[in-house]
Design a protein around this motif. Structure first.
Motif, PDB file in Angstrom:
ATOM      1  N   SER A 238     -32.774   7.024 -44.097  1.00 12.89           N
ATOM      2  CA  SER A 238     -32.080   6.604 -45.311  1.00 12.89           C
ATOM      3  C   SER A 238     -30.576   6.473 -45.133  1.00 12.89           C
ATOM      4  CB  SER A 238     -32.383   7.587 -46.445  1.00 12.89           C
ATOM      5  OG  SER A 238     -33.761   7.596 -46.721  1.00 12.89           O
ATOM      6  N   HIS A 239     -29.996   7.254 -44.232  1.00  8.97           N
ATOM      7  CA  HIS A 239     -28.550   7.108 -44.040  1.00  8.97           C
ATOM      8  C   HIS A 239     -28.214   5.810 -43.316  1.00  8.97           C
ATOM      9  CE1 HIS A 239     -29.647   8.772 -40.120  1.00  8.97           C
ATOM     10  NE2 HIS A 239     -28.456   8.426 -39.658  1.00  8.97           N
ATOM     11  N   ILE A 240     -29.136   5.320 -42.486  1.00  7.87           N
ATOM     12  CA  ILE A 240     -28.937   4.023 -41.831  1.00  7.87           C
ATOM     13  C   ILE A 240     -29.017   2.909 -42.870  1.00  7.87           C
ATOM     14  CG2 ILE A 240     -29.817   2.420 -40.106  1.00  7.87           C
ATOM     15  CD1 ILE A 240     -28.593   4.912 -38.895  1.00  7.87           C
ATOM     16  N   VAL A 241     -29.989   3.011 -43.786  1.00 11.71           N
ATOM     17  CA  VAL A 241     -30.120   2.033 -44.862  1.00 11.71           C
ATOM     18  C   VAL A 241     -28.837   2.003 -45.697  1.00 11.71           C
ATOM     19  CG1 VAL A 241     -31.393   1.409 -46.955  1.00 11.71           C
ATOM     20  CG2 VAL A 241     -32.621   2.290 -44.960  1.00 11.71           C
ATOM     21  N   TYR A 242     -28.341   3.176 -46.049  1.00 12.70           N
ATOM     22  CA  TYR A 242     -27.113   3.266 -46.843  1.00 12.70           C
ATOM     23  C   TYR A 242     -25.948   2.585 -46.126  1.00 12.70           C
ATOM     24  CZ  TYR A 242     -22.775   5.248 -48.635  1.00 12.70           C
ATOM     25  OH  TYR A 242     -21.494   5.400 -49.110  1.00 12.70           O
TER      26      TYR A 242
ATOM     27  N   VAL B 291     -22.779  -1.144 -53.928  1.00 17.51           N
ATOM     28  CA  VAL B 291     -22.994   0.263 -53.587  1.00 17.51           C
ATOM     29  C   VAL B 291     -22.006   1.147 -54.329  1.00 17.51           C
ATOM     30  CG1 VAL B 291     -22.900   1.967 -51.714  1.00 17.51           C
ATOM     31  CG2 VAL B 291     -24.043  -0.228 -51.356  1.00 17.51           C
ATOM     32  N   GLU B 292     -20.784   0.689 -54.482  1.00 21.22           N
ATOM     33  CA  GLU B 292     -19.781   1.462 -55.221  1.00 21.22           C
ATOM     34  C   GLU B 292     -20.215   1.679 -56.669  1.00 21.22           C
ATOM     35  OE1 GLU B 292     -15.018   1.272 -56.408  1.00 21.22           O
ATOM     36  OE2 GLU B 292     -15.899  -0.242 -55.084  1.00 21.22           O
ATOM     37  N   LYS B 293     -20.789   0.629 -57.284  1.00 24.17           N
ATOM     38  CA  LYS B 293     -21.278   0.763 -58.663  1.00 24.17           C
ATOM     39  C   LYS B 293     -22.429   1.758 -58.745  1.00 24.17           C
ATOM     40  CE  LYS B 293     -19.977  -3.834 -60.352  1.00 24.17           C
ATOM     41  NZ  LYS B 293     -20.486  -5.130 -60.905  1.00 24.17           N
ATOM     42  N   LEU B 294     -23.334   1.698 -57.764  1.00 25.71           N
ATOM     43  CA  LEU B 294     -24.455   2.640 -57.749  1.00 25.71           C
ATOM     44  C   LEU B 294     -23.964   4.074 -57.607  1.00 25.71           C
ATOM     45  CD1 LEU B 294     -27.130   0.877 -55.498  1.00 25.71           C
ATOM     46  CD2 LEU B 294     -27.177   1.182 -57.973  1.00 25.71           C
ATOM     47  N   GLU B 295     -22.995   4.283 -56.728  1.00 29.23           N
ATOM     48  CA  GLU B 295     -22.462   5.628 -56.526  1.00 29.23           C
ATOM     49  C   GLU B 295     -21.767   6.143 -57.782  1.00 29.23           C
ATOM     50  OE1 GLU B 295     -21.379   6.587 -52.102  1.00 29.23           O
ATOM     51  OE2 GLU B 295     -20.389   4.709 -52.639  1.00 29.23           O
ATOM     52  N   LYS B 296     -21.159   5.249 -58.521  1.00 29.37           N
ATOM     53  CA  LYS B 296     -20.414   5.646 -59.715  1.00 29.37           C
ATOM     54  C   LYS B 296     -21.328   5.867 -60.919  1.00 29.37           C
ATOM     55  CE  LYS B 296     -16.558   4.240 -62.681  1.00 29.37           C
ATOM     56  NZ  LYS B 296     -15.508   3.209 -62.910  1.00 29.37           N
ATOM     57  N   HIS B 297     -22.302   4.968 -61.108  1.00 28.22           N
ATOM     58  CA  HIS B 297     -23.085   4.982 -62.340  1.00 28.22           C
ATOM     59  C   HIS B 297     -24.522   5.472 -62.174  1.00 28.22           C
ATOM     60  CE1 HIS B 297     -19.855   2.854 -64.332  1.00 28.22           C
ATOM     61  NE2 HIS B 297     -19.874   1.926 -63.379  1.00 28.22           N
ATOM     62  N   GLY B 298     -25.085   5.418 -60.982  1.00 24.91           N
ATOM     63  CA  GLY B 298     -26.489   5.780 -60.808  1.00 24.91           C
ATOM     64  C   GLY B 298     -27.405   4.693 -61.332  1.00 24.91           C
ATOM     65  N   LEU B 299     -28.672   5.055 -61.586  1.00 22.70           N
ATOM     66  CA  LEU B 299     -29.671   4.088 -62.036  1.00 22.70           C
ATOM     67  C   LEU B 299     -30.414   4.609 -63.257  1.00 22.70           C
ATOM     68  CD1 LEU B 299     -31.370   2.933 -58.708  1.00 22.70           C
ATOM     69  CD2 LEU B 299     -30.055   1.485 -60.259  1.00 22.70           C
ATOM     70  N   ILE B 300     -30.822   3.672 -64.108  1.00 27.16           N
ATOM     71  CA  ILE B 300     -31.751   3.987 -65.190  1.00 27.16           C
ATOM     72  C   ILE B 300     -33.054   3.254 -64.892  1.00 27.16           C
ATOM     73  CG2 ILE B 300     -32.266   3.686 -67.641  1.00 27.16           C
ATOM     74  CD1 ILE B 300     -29.313   3.942 -68.228  1.00 27.16           C
ATOM     75  N   TYR B 301     -34.148   4.003 -64.820  1.00 29.78           N
ATOM     76  CA  TYR B 301     -35.458   3.431 -64.541  1.00 29.78           C
ATOM     77  C   TYR B 301     -36.219   3.263 -65.859  1.00 29.78           C
ATOM     78  CZ  TYR B 301     -34.800   4.665 -59.600  1.00 29.78           C
ATOM     79  OH  TYR B 301     -34.335   4.778 -58.319  1.00 29.78           O
TER      80      TYR B 301
ATOM     81  N   ALA C  26     -28.417   7.164 -57.310  1.00 27.69           N
ATOM     82  CA  ALA C  26     -29.029   6.198 -56.399  1.00 27.69           C
ATOM     83  C   ALA C  26     -28.577   6.452 -54.965  1.00 27.69           C
ATOM     84  CB  ALA C  26     -28.659   4.775 -56.804  1.00 27.69           C
ATOM     85  N   ILE C  27     -27.422   7.088 -54.831  1.00 28.43           N
ATOM     86  CA  ILE C  27     -26.886   7.492 -53.532  1.00 28.43           C
ATOM     87  C   ILE C  27     -26.711   9.012 -53.577  1.00 28.43           C
ATOM     88  CG2 ILE C  27     -25.062   7.174 -51.828  1.00 28.43           C
ATOM     89  CD1 ILE C  27     -26.510   4.581 -52.575  1.00 28.43           C
ATOM     90  N   LYS C  28     -27.297   9.689 -52.631  1.00 30.82           N
ATOM     91  CA  LYS C  28     -27.189  11.146 -52.600  1.00 30.82           C
ATOM     92  C   LYS C  28     -26.421  11.590 -51.367  1.00 30.82           C
ATOM     93  CE  LYS C  28     -31.210  12.367 -55.379  1.00 30.82           C
ATOM     94  NZ  LYS C  28     -32.364  13.285 -55.500  1.00 30.82           N
TER      95      LYS C  28
ATOM     96  N   PHE D 230     -31.138   6.510 -51.809  1.00 29.80           N
ATOM     97  CA  PHE D 230     -32.260   7.262 -52.375  1.00 29.80           C
ATOM     98  C   PHE D 230     -32.675   6.640 -53.701  1.00 29.80           C
ATOM     99  CE2 PHE D 230     -34.695  10.710 -54.127  1.00 29.80           C
ATOM    100  CZ  PHE D 230     -35.256  11.317 -53.012  1.00 29.80           C
ATOM    101  N   THR D 231     -33.483   5.579 -53.629  1.00 29.41           N
ATOM    102  CA  THR D 231     -33.913   4.883 -54.841  1.00 29.41           C
ATOM    103  C   THR D 231     -35.328   4.330 -54.683  1.00 29.41           C
ATOM    104  OG1 THR D 231     -33.402   2.549 -54.428  1.00 29.41           O
ATOM    105  CG2 THR D 231     -31.545   3.981 -54.900  1.00 29.41           C
ATOM    106  N   SER D 232     -35.857   3.885 -55.830  1.00 29.42           N
ATOM    107  CA  SER D 232     -37.091   3.089 -55.860  1.00 29.42           C
ATOM    108  C   SER D 232     -36.808   1.741 -56.511  1.00 29.42           C
ATOM    109  CB  SER D 232     -38.183   3.824 -56.644  1.00 29.42           C
ATOM    110  OG  SER D 232     -38.555   5.030 -56.004  1.00 29.42           O
ATOM    111  N   MET D 233     -35.541   1.350 -56.535  1.00 30.68           N
ATOM    112  CA  MET D 233     -35.132   0.197 -57.328  1.00 30.68           C
ATOM    113  C   MET D 233     -35.771  -1.108 -56.870  1.00 30.68           C
ATOM    114  SD  MET D 233     -31.189  -0.262 -56.013  1.00 30.68           S
ATOM    115  CE  MET D 233     -30.902  -1.583 -57.172  1.00 30.68           C
ATOM    116  N   VAL D 234     -35.967  -1.293 -55.576  1.00 35.21           N
ATOM    117  CA  VAL D 234     -36.556  -2.547 -55.094  1.00 35.21           C
ATOM    118  C   VAL D 234     -37.979  -2.697 -55.588  1.00 35.21           C
ATOM    119  CG1 VAL D 234     -37.258  -3.828 -53.057  1.00 35.21           C
ATOM    120  CG2 VAL D 234     -35.078  -2.626 -53.060  1.00 35.21           C
ATOM    121  N   ASP D 235     -38.749  -1.634 -55.492  1.00 41.02           N
ATOM    122  CA  ASP D 235     -40.142  -1.677 -55.916  1.00 41.02           C
ATOM    123  C   ASP D 235     -40.266  -1.884 -57.423  1.00 41.02           C
ATOM    124  OD1 ASP D 235     -42.816  -1.644 -55.096  1.00 41.02           O
ATOM    125  OD2 ASP D 235     -43.083   0.407 -55.772  1.00 41.02           O
TER     126      ASP D 235
END
Length: 257
Positions: free
Chosen positions: A150-154, A165-175, A233-235, A246-251
């Motif tokens: 996962s760190h390689i993906v990041y 990625v900056e937005k994900l790190e700042k706001h996270g995700l809502i599923y 979304a980023i841990k 660290f997400t399931s967003m694509v699926d």
């Protein structure tokens, strides 16, 4: 390394920073008359737990090859030998059946359904920390479960899409996902709310959902909209000092969630 195992190589391995991924362990025939047996493997796991945990931490995944693990019951014994705290499958999206003990089917949707790269229950506040995979009947073709670091993906996504990625790190995700009353086996994320929360009572489902940080909005057709988040979304992996995707967003996006 522990002399109860032999560390071997397979063609599918990759190397990152001179570290093989995954590490592959096979029986050492010099340490026991029955080095491949399930009982010998489980006892070795118990006595070499510190070594195995260290190897897992170093490489990210450990593959056991050549052991006489043939049934779900055998596999459950191996999983139990590690002594990890059990993680109940409540709140997950995949249609699965409990086979024995801690062993579940992986996904009961048709084989033509694609399952995107994801982290198990990434939408949960506290997802499982370890996962085990086992193949009882190998398909004649296909059927592989790819794994990645996962760190390689990041690092690669951050390099290509830094602003995203900056937005994900700042706001996270809502599923957000619509659940029907019963399982839809045509979809890899078609688990109905009754099996998702192991109940037929809506009030019980709401209580169990709340414990997982999930909000439920009931629909007129007996379905429910489940909303989780925002969750990271980023841990940051404190033990390895690195950020991980660290997400399931694509699926979820592919399924129209």
């Amino acid at each position: 390394m522990a002399d109860q195992f032999l560390e071997v190589q397979i063609p599918q391995q990759r190397t990152y920073n001179s570290i093989p991924f995954p590490s592959v362990l096979s029986p050492n025939p010099t340490t026991s008359a029955v080095p491949c047996s399930v009982s010998h493997l489980t006892e070795t796991i118990k006595t070499q737990k510190r070594f195995l945990d260290s190897l897992l931490h170093k490489t990210g995944a450990v593959l056991f090859r050549g052991f006489d693990v043939k049934t779900a019951e055998d596999f459950n014994e191996v999983v139990e030998a590690f002594g990890y705290e059990e993680f109940p499958y409540v709140g997950g999206r995949a249609p699965r059946t409990n086979v024995v003990g801690r062993v579940f089917t992986s996904n009961e949707s048709p084989p033509d359904q694609k399952i995107g790269f994801h982290h198990e229950m990434a939408q949960a506040p506290e997802p499982p920390s370890e996962l085990f995979f086992f193949c009882e009947v190998a398909p004649k073709s296909g059927g592989e479960t790819p794994i990645v670091l996962s760190h390689i993906v990041y690092e690669r996504i951050r390099h290509k899409y830094p602003e995203f990625v900056e937005k994900l790190e700042k706001h996270g995700l809502i599923y957000s996902l619509l659940l029907q009353e019963d399982d839809d086996l045509s979809s890899p994320i078609g688990r109905g709310w009754k099996s998702t929360f192991s109940t037929q009572d809506k009030s019980v489902a709401e209580e169990r959902a709340a414990k997982l940080g999930i909000k439920l909005e009931w629909m007129e057709d007996s379905g429910v909209k489940r909303i989780t988040g925002p969750v990271p979304a980023i841990k940051y992996d404190k033990s390895r000092h690195r950020r991980i995707w660290f997400t399931s967003m694509v699926d979820w996006e592919e399924r129209g969630a």
